[in-house]
Design an enzyme around this catalytic site. Sequence first.
Site, PDB file in Angstrom:
ATOM      1  CG  ASP A  14      -3.926   4.866   2.645  1.00 18.26           C
ATOM      2  OD1 ASP A  14      -5.007   5.461   2.789  1.00 18.26           O
ATOM      3  OD2 ASP A  14      -3.270   4.898   1.593  1.00 18.26           O
ATOM      4  CE  LYS A  17      -5.684   8.861   8.196  1.00 17.46           C
ATOM      5  NZ  LYS A  17      -4.720   8.060   7.418  1.00 17.46           N
ATOM      6  N   GLY A  41      -9.431   8.327   2.258  1.00 14.35           N
ATOM      7  CA  GLY A  41     -10.280   7.145   2.088  1.00 14.35           C
ATOM      8  C   GLY A  41     -10.142   6.316   3.342  1.00 14.35           C
ATOM      9  CG  HIS A  42     -10.396   7.817   6.719  1.00 20.10           C
ATOM     10  ND1 HIS A  42     -10.509   8.845   7.610  1.00 20.10           N
ATOM     11  CD2 HIS A  42      -9.264   8.074   6.007  1.00 20.10           C
ATOM     12  CE1 HIS A  42      -9.498   9.687   7.448  1.00 20.10           C
ATOM     13  NE2 HIS A  42      -8.730   9.244   6.466  1.00 20.10           N
ATOM     14  CB  THR A  43     -11.405   0.958   5.063  1.00 22.85           C
ATOM     15  OG1 THR A  43     -10.650   1.455   3.968  1.00 22.85           O
ATOM     16  CG2 THR A  43     -12.244  -0.226   4.622  1.00 22.85           C
ATOM     17  CB  THR A 131      -6.138  11.648  -4.759  1.00 28.39           C
ATOM     18  OG1 THR A 131      -6.439  13.019  -4.466  1.00 28.39           O
ATOM     19  CG2 THR A 131      -5.416  11.017  -3.581  1.00 28.39           C
ATOM     20  CD  GLN A 226      -5.041  13.777   3.437  1.00 28.63           C
ATOM     21  OE1 GLN A 226      -5.191  14.781   4.102  1.00 28.63           O
ATOM     22  NE2 GLN A 226      -6.047  13.227   2.794  1.00 28.63           N
ATOM     23  CE  LYS A 333      -3.704  -3.552   6.626  1.00 31.66           C
ATOM     24  NZ  LYS A 333      -3.922  -2.880   5.348  1.00 31.66           N
TER      25      LYS A 333
HETATM   26  P1  GDP Z   1      -7.015   5.100   6.720  1.00 30.01           P
HETATM   27  O1  GDP Z   1      -6.992   5.934   5.479  1.00 30.01           O
HETATM   28  O2  GDP Z   1      -5.907   5.445   7.662  1.00 30.01           O
HETATM   29  O3  GDP Z   1      -8.352   5.077   7.405  1.00 30.01           O
HETATM   30  O4  GDP Z   1      -6.731   3.594   6.243  1.00 30.01           O
HETATM   31  P2  GDP Z   1      -7.382   2.865   4.961  1.00 30.01           P
HETATM   32  O5  GDP Z   1      -8.794   2.547   5.250  1.00 30.01           O
HETATM   33  O6  GDP Z   1      -7.096   3.614   3.710  1.00 30.01           O
HETATM   34  O7  GDP Z   1      -6.483   1.556   4.891  1.00 30.01           O
HETATM   35  C1  GDP Z   1      -6.374   0.671   5.950  1.00 30.01           C
HETATM   36  C2  GDP Z   1      -6.850  -0.727   5.494  1.00 30.01           C
HETATM   37  O8  GDP Z   1      -6.424  -1.696   6.430  1.00 30.01           O
HETATM   38  C3  GDP Z   1      -8.355  -0.851   5.424  1.00 30.01           C
HETATM   39  O9  GDP Z   1      -8.679  -1.715   4.359  1.00 30.01           O
HETATM   40  C4  GDP Z   1      -8.726  -1.491   6.755  1.00 30.01           C
HETATM   41  O10 GDP Z   1      -9.940  -2.249   6.703  1.00 30.01           O
HETATM   42  C5  GDP Z   1      -7.550  -2.407   6.952  1.00 30.01           C
HETATM   43  N1  GDP Z   1      -7.181  -2.696   8.350  1.00 30.01           N
HETATM   44  C6  GDP Z   1      -7.203  -1.870   9.433  1.00 30.01           C
HETATM   45  N2  GDP Z   1      -6.682  -2.491  10.512  1.00 30.01           N
HETATM   46  C7  GDP Z   1      -6.320  -3.727  10.098  1.00 30.01           C
HETATM   47  C8  GDP Z   1      -5.678  -4.842  10.747  1.00 30.01           C
HETATM   48  O11 GDP Z   1      -5.310  -4.797  11.909  1.00 30.01           O
HETATM   49  N3  GDP Z   1      -5.443  -5.947   9.984  1.00 30.01           N
HETATM   50  C9  GDP Z   1      -5.796  -6.024   8.671  1.00 30.01           C
HETATM   51  N4  GDP Z   1      -5.523  -7.148   8.012  1.00 30.01           N
HETATM   52  N5  GDP Z   1      -6.408  -4.999   8.036  1.00 30.01           N
HETATM   53  C10 GDP Z   1      -6.644  -3.874   8.738  1.00 30.01           C
HETATM   54  P1  IMO Z   2      -5.935   8.853   4.018  1.00 32.24           P
HETATM   55  O1  IMO Z   2      -6.673   9.876   4.831  1.00 32.24           O
HETATM   56  C1  IMO Z   2      -2.515   8.024   1.462  1.00 32.24           C
HETATM   57  C2  IMO Z   2      -1.168  11.276  -1.128  1.00 32.24           C
HETATM   58  C3  IMO Z   2      -1.303  11.070  -2.623  1.00 32.24           C
HETATM   59  C4  IMO Z   2      -0.108  11.853  -3.126  1.00 32.24           C
HETATM   60  C5  IMO Z   2      -0.074  13.053  -2.155  1.00 32.24           C
HETATM   61  C6  IMO Z   2      -0.751  14.300  -2.686  1.00 32.24           C
HETATM   62  O2  IMO Z   2      -6.809   7.804   3.436  1.00 32.24           O
HETATM   63  O3  IMO Z   2      -4.777   8.312   4.761  1.00 32.24           O
HETATM   64  P2  IMO Z   2      -3.286  15.024  -2.992  1.00 32.24           P
HETATM   65  O4  IMO Z   2      -4.378  14.434  -3.834  1.00 32.24           O
HETATM   66  O5  IMO Z   2      -3.603  15.092  -1.550  1.00 32.24           O
HETATM   67  O6  IMO Z   2      -2.789  16.335  -3.519  1.00 32.24           O
HETATM   68  O7  IMO Z   2      -2.048  13.992  -3.158  1.00 32.24           O
HETATM   69  O8  IMO Z   2      -0.735  12.625  -0.982  1.00 32.24           O
HETATM   70  N1  IMO Z   2      -2.418  11.106  -0.348  1.00 32.24           N
HETATM   71  C7  IMO Z   2      -2.679  10.043   0.407  1.00 32.24           C
HETATM   72  N2  IMO Z   2      -1.981   8.903   0.593  1.00 32.24           N
HETATM   73  N3  IMO Z   2      -3.655   8.246   2.154  1.00 32.24           N
HETATM   74  C8  IMO Z   2      -4.355   9.385   1.985  1.00 32.24           C
HETATM   75  O9  IMO Z   2      -5.430   9.704   2.746  1.00 32.24           O
HETATM   76  C9  IMO Z   2      -3.894  10.341   1.053  1.00 32.24           C
HETATM   77  N4  IMO Z   2      -4.326  11.541   0.645  1.00 32.24           N
HETATM   78  C10 IMO Z   2      -3.414  12.012  -0.198  1.00 32.24           C
HETATM   79  O10 IMO Z   2      -1.207   9.699  -2.965  1.00 32.24           O
HETATM   80  O11 IMO Z   2       1.078  11.114  -2.911  1.00 32.24           O
HETATM   81 MG    MG Z   3      -6.913   5.737   3.406  1.00 35.41          MG
END
Ligand code: GDP
Ligand code: IMO
Ligand code: MG
Length: 432
Positions: A14, A17, A41-43, A131, A226, A333
């Site tokens: 998270d 990416k 979960g990539h936002t 998850t 991850q 962030k």
């Molecule tokens: P990923 O799994 O690595 O793609 O990250 P996630 O999408 O799970 O979580 C990152 C969150 O931070 C998302 O809600 C993004 O929209 C948000 N985000 C990314 N860059 C920034 C930033 O520079 N500032 C803020 N406030 N939010 C950000």
């Molecule tokens: P992105 O790509 C954050 C964590 C789970 C748990 C461990 C094992 O969005 O960064 P799993 O379901 O993979 O067997 O869970 O890994 N986990 C993540 N944490 N971001 C993720 O993906 C994750 N994918 C799995 O919370 O601790």
């Molecule tokens: Mg994520």
Amino acid sequence: MPKNVIVLGTQWGDEGKGKVADLLTAKASIVVRSQGGHNAGHTLVVGDKKVVVRLVPSGILHKECLCLIGSGVVVSPEALFAEIEELKNAGFSDAEQRIKLSAACALLLPIHPAIDKGAESLRGKNAIGTTGRGIGPCYEDKVARRGLRIGDLYDMDAFAQKLKALYDYRNFMLKSYYNCPEVSYEETLQSISTMRDRILAMVADVSDIIAKASKENKKVLFEGAQGTFLDIDYGTYPFVTSSNTVAGGCTTGSGVGPLAIDYVLGIAKVYTTRVGGGPFPTELTDEIGKGICTRGKEFGAITGRPRRAGWYDVVAMRRAVTINSLSALALMKLDVLDGMDEVKICVAYKDEKGNILDLPPLAAFEYAKMTPVYETMPGWSESTFGVTKFEDLPIKAQKYIRRLEELSNVKIAILSTGPEREQTIMLEDPFA
Ligand code: GDP
Ligand code: IMO
Ligand code: MG
């Protein structure tokens, strides 16, 4: 000029990416996922539109981009088609035509989440906090060589036999060991059969497509899922996911050789988060941690679970830099730390005997003995939200960033100041 660029997480997932992959896709012809599954979960935020992708590569928002799912990914057809439906509803009507899958992808079947949940409940207070998507059990079946792959769908008679053997074995475990209800073999066969043609229409030789694209000088982005410390070998085992999330996993999982990679961009927040169980040396369980979570909206993109937050960890980052051969970092962030009196950086760990460690241990039980050693810097009161030039940042924020760079021993290529594409400071273009 780099053609093949990896974008991967350097913390516990998270990191942002999705935002960076989407941003860099403007330059790339192809985006590839190589490991993990719909646990990711990539936002992606564009204007007032927010899209969260799980299995589909983040390049999907760019109309010309081909999205590949490599052999190292575990694919639930149900989850994939649900995601494609969401993308179609969001206006990306050609999403399905732009996604190609390797025939060697492991099939994630309805029995896998059932086993995942059974195993978690048996672990009790030692639960990993997965998850619940069945990712671990699917990789278990793959490595045990009893799993099914997308390519098995070409011969449905053989498929049915293999599925029966897998379900007999897994249902025995579910019933007799996990004390859970069985999952119907007939229903799974029926549902996969109805999706078969649609799945096979998406199959392609992912490795070959990338090799040919490279010959034509096309740019390819490899999108990690991850993060480094969730890696099955190098993470905080056993509180990890079941795939290699480090740079090596991108090459094996997509079918390119290691020398094909020109640039590895590590993604990190300017603080740290983790979701689920497991050690987290810099975790803040106080009001400061709560403030970061609130301002950073630190809730799982898919599961909605609250994330844990803590200070930036240079010790862990040093490992991430070497393990992934990082070319540079994207720091995300920054805006979330606005308005804090002071900011801390973990520069070393101290073990229970008082020894100082400048690299992290390799197992969770060892992490639990570590206390962080902090360097404290003054915070900044001004807003950094949406700033696009480094020199427009408050001086104290500039100093914090430069100190992170110095301690992490890797240059910073990108600084992110908000969720949107434009809210970015580009110091070095990885594809340039
Ligand atoms: P990923 O799994 O690595 O793609 O990250 P996630 O999408 O799970 O979580 C990152 C969150 O931070 C998302 O809600 C993004 O929209 C948000 N985000 C990314 N860059 C920034 C930033 O520079 N500032 C803020 N406030 N939010 C950000
Ligand atoms: P992105 O790509 C954050 C964590 C789970 C748990 C461990 C094992 O969005 O960064 P799993 O379901 O993979 O067997 O869970 O890994 N986990 C993540 N944490 N971001 C993720 O993906 C994750 N994918 C799995 O919370 O601790
Ligand atoms: Mg994520």
